[in-house]
Design a protein around this motif. Structure first.
Motif, PDB file in Angstrom:
ATOM      1  N   HIS A 180     -10.589   8.275  24.201  1.00 37.83           N
ATOM      2  CA  HIS A 180     -10.213   9.257  23.072  1.00 37.83           C
ATOM      3  C   HIS A 180      -8.866   9.521  22.658  1.00 37.83           C
ATOM      4  CE1 HIS A 180     -14.532  10.556  23.234  1.00 37.83           C
ATOM      5  NE2 HIS A 180     -14.500  10.665  24.529  1.00 37.83           N
ATOM      6  N   LEU A 181      -8.297   8.661  23.430  1.00 36.14           N
ATOM      7  CA  LEU A 181      -6.509   8.594  23.033  1.00 36.14           C
ATOM      8  C   LEU A 181      -6.153   7.858  21.766  1.00 36.14           C
ATOM      9  CD1 LEU A 181      -4.990   7.911  26.616  1.00 36.14           C
ATOM     10  CD2 LEU A 181      -5.283  10.371  25.449  1.00 36.14           C
ATOM     11  N   VAL A 182      -5.529   8.660  20.767  1.00 39.96           N
ATOM     12  CA  VAL A 182      -5.009   8.083  19.696  1.00 39.96           C
ATOM     13  C   VAL A 182      -3.781   8.306  19.308  1.00 39.96           C
ATOM     14  CG1 VAL A 182      -5.471   8.051  17.100  1.00 39.96           C
ATOM     15  CG2 VAL A 182      -7.278   8.424  18.449  1.00 39.96           C
ATOM     16  N   TYR A 183      -3.120   7.075  19.204  1.00 40.28           N
ATOM     17  CA  TYR A 183      -1.362   6.966  19.319  1.00 40.28           C
ATOM     18  C   TYR A 183      -0.837   7.311  17.712  1.00 40.28           C
ATOM     19  CZ  TYR A 183       3.072   7.119  21.857  1.00 40.28           C
ATOM     20  OH  TYR A 183       4.053   7.446  22.180  1.00 40.28           O
ATOM     21  N   LEU A 184      -0.295   8.443  17.117  1.00 40.91           N
ATOM     22  CA  LEU A 184       0.063   8.829  15.825  1.00 40.91           C
ATOM     23  C   LEU A 184       1.307   7.804  15.706  1.00 40.91           C
ATOM     24  CD1 LEU A 184      -0.823  12.546  15.286  1.00 40.91           C
ATOM     25  CD2 LEU A 184      -2.153  10.310  14.688  1.00 40.91           C
ATOM     26  N   THR A 185       1.467   6.809  14.786  1.00 37.34           N
ATOM     27  CA  THR A 185       2.490   6.205  14.560  1.00 37.34           C
ATOM     28  C   THR A 185       2.564   5.494  13.071  1.00 37.34           C
ATOM     29  OG1 THR A 185       3.691   3.694  15.308  1.00 37.34           O
ATOM     30  CG2 THR A 185       1.350   3.866  15.542  1.00 37.34           C
ATOM     31  N   ALA A 186       3.628   5.615  12.604  1.00 38.79           N
ATOM     32  CA  ALA A 186       3.770   5.276  11.205  1.00 38.79           C
ATOM     33  C   ALA A 186       3.788   3.713  10.869  1.00 38.79           C
ATOM     34  CB  ALA A 186       5.260   5.822  10.522  1.00 38.79           C
ATOM     35  N   ASP A 187       3.675   3.062  11.819  1.00 37.38           N
ATOM     36  CA  ASP A 187       3.513   1.576  11.779  1.00 37.38           C
ATOM     37  C   ASP A 187       2.108   0.965  11.791  1.00 37.38           C
ATOM     38  OD1 ASP A 187       6.378   1.120  11.643  1.00 37.38           O
ATOM     39  OD2 ASP A 187       6.705   1.534  14.014  1.00 37.38           O
ATOM     40  N   SER A 188       1.171   2.016  12.057  1.00 34.05           N
ATOM     41  CA  SER A 188      -0.260   1.547  12.274  1.00 34.05           C
ATOM     42  C   SER A 188      -0.684   1.147  10.844  1.00 34.05           C
ATOM     43  CB  SER A 188      -1.178   2.921  13.045  1.00 34.05           C
ATOM     44  OG  SER A 188      -2.349   2.385  12.900  1.00 34.05           O
ATOM     45  N   GLU A 189      -1.827   0.312  11.015  1.00 34.40           N
ATOM     46  CA  GLU A 189      -2.459  -0.034   9.737  1.00 34.40           C
ATOM     47  C   GLU A 189      -3.638   0.670   9.411  1.00 34.40           C
ATOM     48  OE1 GLU A 189      -4.009  -3.012  12.725  1.00 34.40           O
ATOM     49  OE2 GLU A 189      -2.060  -1.891  12.371  1.00 34.40           O
ATOM     50  N   HIS A 190      -3.917   1.693  10.341  1.00 34.86           N
ATOM     51  CA  HIS A 190      -5.088   2.368  10.045  1.00 34.86           C
ATOM     52  C   HIS A 190      -4.559   3.783   9.880  1.00 34.86           C
ATOM     53  CE1 HIS A 190      -7.191  -0.946  12.295  1.00 34.86           C
ATOM     54  NE2 HIS A 190      -6.104  -0.680  13.429  1.00 34.86           N
ATOM     55  N   GLU A 191      -5.136   4.390   8.735  1.00 35.02           N
ATOM     56  CA  GLU A 191      -5.153   5.700   8.187  1.00 35.02           C
ATOM     57  C   GLU A 191      -6.100   6.945   8.804  1.00 35.02           C
ATOM     58  OE1 GLU A 191      -5.454   7.285   4.021  1.00 35.02           O
ATOM     59  OE2 GLU A 191      -3.442   6.433   3.940  1.00 35.02           O
ATOM     60  N   LEU A 192      -5.473   7.883   9.354  1.00 31.74           N
ATOM     61  CA  LEU A 192      -6.090   8.820   9.863  1.00 31.74           C
ATOM     62  C   LEU A 192      -7.032   9.769   8.560  1.00 31.74           C
ATOM     63  CD1 LEU A 192      -6.818  10.188  12.591  1.00 31.74           C
ATOM     64  CD2 LEU A 192      -4.815  12.025  11.991  1.00 31.74           C
ATOM     65  N   ARG A 193      -8.137   9.995   8.703  1.00 24.89           N
ATOM     66  CA  ARG A 193      -8.835  10.649   7.726  1.00 24.89           C
ATOM     67  C   ARG A 193      -8.822  12.147   8.167  1.00 24.89           C
ATOM     68  NH1 ARG A 193     -14.575   7.750   6.457  1.00 24.89           N
ATOM     69  NH2 ARG A 193     -13.830   5.860   5.265  1.00 24.89           N
ATOM     70  N   ASP A 194      -9.139  12.448   9.719  1.00 25.39           N
ATOM     71  CA  ASP A 194      -9.040  13.787   9.725  1.00 25.39           C
ATOM     72  C   ASP A 194      -8.792  13.966  11.305  1.00 25.39           C
ATOM     73  OD1 ASP A 194      -8.696  16.615   9.794  1.00 25.39           O
ATOM     74  OD2 ASP A 194     -10.786  16.957   8.604  1.00 25.39           O
ATOM     75  N   PHE A 195      -8.687  15.148  11.822  1.00 27.64           N
ATOM     76  CA  PHE A 195      -8.555  15.154  13.473  1.00 27.64           C
ATOM     77  C   PHE A 195      -9.944  15.420  13.867  1.00 27.64           C
ATOM     78  CE2 PHE A 195      -4.218  16.491  11.758  1.00 27.64           C
ATOM     79  CZ  PHE A 195      -3.407  15.519  12.541  1.00 27.64           C
TER      80      PHE A 195
END
Length: 350
Positions: free
Chosen positions: A259-274
């Protein structure tokens, strides 16, 4: 047969996406892998896994410095012979000498300024007490009684507000949404950067106590110089209403790794919502953007998911989209309250 890394990546991208994912790729809206760990044959150490020092020197320089100071003698002495047999100390470069001299002058000015502020505060206190005495002496008995009653009411209200604020901070510990502030980057920061990071921690804690929708905050990796500076700069940090640990979040939340998600500007995956089931990680580092893909590499090597905030789709910004730790937390607070990325980002990012 072993597939090449490129072939495995193509195979992964062609796999179907789980239904209802909150993290997506710009092109195909697929969930990033949750438990993909690099194979030993393909593993390449990155800045996160290689020991380094905060002044820009690499691991090789660090090892050379340690080797120069070790020098254990053949008979297993207690260290005195090692010091005698060690080579001459490596002289500082001119730039390093200038930085050291500049820092010493800054420290002296800091001490002098602190002493001056202390004297000014004491003098002002004396003036306030003298003015209060004159004011009380000029009052009649009836006026003095009314004044004291008003002051007692103000003190009671202040105490009530303090108790309510304390209760609200404690309530955040049971919040549904969890956020980790990852403080394991002390070895990559200079002292002034660690002080800046500690200051951001106070901003984060204050903002969380005032937020309409607070989060359950975790402080992990509070060890070494970063831990010392944080405890010195952040008053009462060990008594904060947060989940604090000297250990890594991987150890602290081992049972919730998926369930861990690292928020990083370098990721290719975009967050839809929390998602309340997930716990989001913010990298606690101040590096002036000199370390590339640091948090992304860390997430990949630890086999946890990662995603970036949808800043590009909702804000027009030039250059890189790098935010401070407290700005990132402010965005999380705003999005949890508004559930509208454009409004949430517009509230935080000018």
């Amino acid at each position: 047969t072993r597939c090449s890394p490129i072939a495995r990546e193509r195979q992964r991208r062609s796999s179907p996406a789980p239904h209802g994912s909150l993290i997506h790729r710009d092109s195909d809206f697929r969930m990033p892998p949750t438990d993909v760990i690099p194979e030993a044959a393909d593993f390449k150490p990155t800045l996160w896994t290689v020991a380094t020092v905060s002044d820009g020197g690499g691991a090789a320089k660090l090892e050379e410095a340690e080797d120069a100071g070790d020098g254990d003698d053949a008979e297993g002495g207690d260290g005195g012979a090692a010091a005698e047999n060690a080579g001459p100390a490596v002289p500082l470069s001119k730039n390093a000498q200038k930085r050291a001299a500049k820092f010493e002058v800054w420290e002296q000015r800091k001490v002098a300024k602190k002493a001056q502020e202390k004297e000014q505060k004491a003098a002002k206190g004396e003036e306030v007490r003298a003015a209060h005495k004159l004011k009380m002496d000029a009052m009649t008995a009836e006026e003095r009684a009314t004044y004291e009653e008003e002051r007692a009411g103000v003190r009671a209200q202040r105490m009530q507000n303090g108790e309510e604020a304390k209760a609200k901070k404690k309530a955040a510990l049971s919040a549904s949404q969890g956020v980790i502030l990852d403080l394991e980057f002390g070895h990559l920061m200079q002292e002034k950067e660690m002080r800046s990071m500690a200051k951001q921690l106070t901003f984060c804690y204050s903002a969380n106590s005032k937020a309409q929708v607070p989060v359950r905050m975790y402080l992990t990796g509070l060890v070494g110089q970063m831990g010392e500076i944080a405890r010195k700069a952040c008053s009462g940090i060990d008594n904060w209403a947060v989940v604090s640990s000297d250990a890594s979040y991987i150890e602290t939340l081992a049972e919730r790794k998926k369930h861990l998600v690292y928020l990083t500007a370098d990721s290719e995956h975009e967050l839809r919502d929390f998602d309340a089931e997930d716990i989001y990680i913010i990298g606690g580092i101040v590096d002036r953007n000199r370390y590339k893909n640091l948090t992304l590499d860390k997430a990949n090597e630890q086999g946890i998911r990662h995603a970036r905030l949808p800043i590009q789709n909702h804000l027009k910004m030039t250059g890189t989209h790098i935010l401070t730790v407290n700005q990132t937390l402010d965005i999380i607070h705003a999005q949890l309250e508004l559930r509208d990325w454009e409004k949430a980002l517009g509230r935080v990012v000018p």
